[in-house]
Design a protein around this motif. Structure first.
Motif, PDB file in Angstrom:
ATOM      1  N   LYS A  60      35.382  -7.446  13.405  1.00  0.00           N
ATOM      2  CA  LYS A  60      36.547  -6.935  12.675  1.00  0.00           C
ATOM      3  C   LYS A  60      36.224  -5.624  11.988  1.00  0.00           C
ATOM      4  O   LYS A  60      37.084  -4.738  11.870  1.00  0.00           O
ATOM      5  CB  LYS A  60      36.991  -7.989  11.660  1.00  0.00           C
ATOM      6  N   GLU A  61      34.995  -5.491  11.526  1.00  0.00           N
ATOM      7  CA  GLU A  61      34.556  -4.264  10.856  1.00  0.00           C
ATOM      8  C   GLU A  61      34.296  -3.137  11.843  1.00  0.00           C
ATOM      9  O   GLU A  61      34.585  -1.965  11.572  1.00  0.00           O
ATOM     10  CB  GLU A  61      33.276  -4.591  10.077  1.00  0.00           C
ATOM     11  N   PHE A  62      33.768  -3.481  13.001  1.00  0.00           N
ATOM     12  CA  PHE A  62      33.308  -2.503  13.986  1.00  0.00           C
ATOM     13  C   PHE A  62      34.462  -1.873  14.761  1.00  0.00           C
ATOM     14  O   PHE A  62      34.477  -0.664  15.008  1.00  0.00           O
ATOM     15  CB  PHE A  62      32.352  -3.212  14.944  1.00  0.00           C
ATOM     16  N   PHE A  63      35.442  -2.703  15.161  1.00  0.00           N
ATOM     17  CA  PHE A  63      36.567  -2.220  15.968  1.00  0.00           C
ATOM     18  C   PHE A  63      37.812  -2.038  15.100  1.00  0.00           C
ATOM     19  O   PHE A  63      38.017  -2.763  14.124  1.00  0.00           O
ATOM     20  CB  PHE A  63      36.885  -3.213  17.095  1.00  0.00           C
ATOM     21  N   SER A  64      38.634  -1.100  15.502  1.00  0.00           N
ATOM     22  CA  SER A  64      39.932  -0.966  14.844  1.00  0.00           C
ATOM     23  C   SER A  64      40.789  -2.172  15.250  1.00  0.00           C
ATOM     24  O   SER A  64      40.498  -2.837  16.248  1.00  0.00           O
ATOM     25  CB  SER A  64      40.621   0.327  15.291  1.00  0.00           C
ATOM     26  N   PRO A  65      41.860  -2.480  14.502  1.00  0.00           N
ATOM     27  CA  PRO A  65      42.721  -3.610  14.881  1.00  0.00           C
ATOM     28  C   PRO A  65      43.244  -3.499  16.314  1.00  0.00           C
ATOM     29  O   PRO A  65      43.321  -4.498  17.033  1.00  0.00           O
ATOM     30  CB  PRO A  65      43.856  -3.540  13.855  1.00  0.00           C
ATOM     31  N   GLN A  66      43.575  -2.266  16.725  1.00  0.00           N
ATOM     32  CA  GLN A  66      44.086  -2.063  18.082  1.00  0.00           C
ATOM     33  C   GLN A  66      42.991  -2.326  19.126  1.00  0.00           C
ATOM     34  O   GLN A  66      43.239  -2.949  20.161  1.00  0.00           O
ATOM     35  CB  GLN A  66      44.623  -0.637  18.234  1.00  0.00           C
TER      36      GLN A  66
END
Length: 263
Positions: free
Chosen positions: A51-57
């Motif tokens: 969740k921290e590494f990737f954007s929500p999209q």
């Protein structure tokens, strides 16, 4: 370029950052890249780090394949894997020191304190048979009493890990399969997986996966009583887990998930 990158689950890897992780994938123009790290499912930090590494999209576009084996069999298989790995290491490094042995990712988990605290092994590694070496490694009951063994036991607590993952990803991003189903219905499962991952239509072709082989050639200490205790410990990973995995399933590509058979 190892398939098991352990990026999100190992602190020493995660601290290298996003560009370091991206560079671990070969630039081969593939439309699908795969990080096949088993520790991600059981590691408490991995869902949070995703969740921290990737954007929500970006995270919404990710797909995850989860293969679950009957908990006791998975635990025992991990022990056997480490036991065999340490034996192979000792046989291939007959002149190494005890400190060298402890650098092996296998032996650091399989050597008892009486071995590691001694100045030299109490067996001649260069001439010892595999059976003799095995007597100087942790048997299965002893393995379950040390930190690495206790951590291995927690890896089979699927209920706990499942709930944690569903806090971060949608159910339709997960393709979950029972290990026994994967082995017995290889072609069907891999065909379903091909569609789930949007792979080429000719993959796979008549694929048959090998059945698990028992490598036990030593007295590992897996008694009937111990197995019964472990089966009892993992009771909630039976019908209730199968029910929870099926709940909210909208992906018809995923096969039914049968409850584990501890026999």
């Amino acid at each position: 370029n190892l398939k098991e990158k352990n990026f999100f689950s190992f602190d020493q890897n995660y601290k290298h950052g996003k560009q370091w992780y991206i560079k671990t994938f070969p630039d081969c123009g593939a439309s699908v890249t795969l990080d096949a790290t088993p520790t991600y499912f059981s590691d408490p930090e991995t869902p949070k780090r995703l969740k921290e590494f990737f954007s929500p999209q970006e995270l919404r576009r990710k797909k995850f394949v989860l293969i679950l084996r009957e908990p006791v069999s998975r635990l025992y298989s991990e022990y056997q894997f480490r036991h065999r790995g340490c034996l192979r290491y000792l046989k291939s490094h007959p002149s190494s020191t005890t400190n060298d042995h402890m650098q092996s990712p296998f032996c650091m988990r399989m050597l008892p304190d009486t071995y590691t605290k001694s100045k030299k092994p109490s067996v001649d590694i260069s001439t010892a048979t595999m059976e003799q070496l095995a007597k100087h490694l942790l048997d299965f009951p002893s393995f379950l009493q040390v930190d690495h063994g206790l951590t291995a036991m927690k890896r089979s607590d699927y209920h706990e890990h499942w709930a944690r993952w569903l806090e971060v990803v949608r159910r339709d991003q997960l393709f979950v399969v029972n290990f026994k189903t994967l082995i017995s219905q290889s072609n069907d499962i891999l065909s379903r997986l091909r569609v789930f991952l949007h792979l080429e239509s000719d993959w796979p072709a008549n694929t048959t996966l090998p059945k698990p082989i028992s490598h036990v050639d030593y007295d590992s200490g897996m008694s009937c009583d111990l197995r019964a205790q472990l089966v009892k410990r993992y009771e909630r990973e039976g019908p209730q887990l199968a029910k929870d995995i099926s709940a909210g399933l909208v992906n018809k590509l995923e096969p039914p998930f049968p409850a584990f058979d501890p026999a």
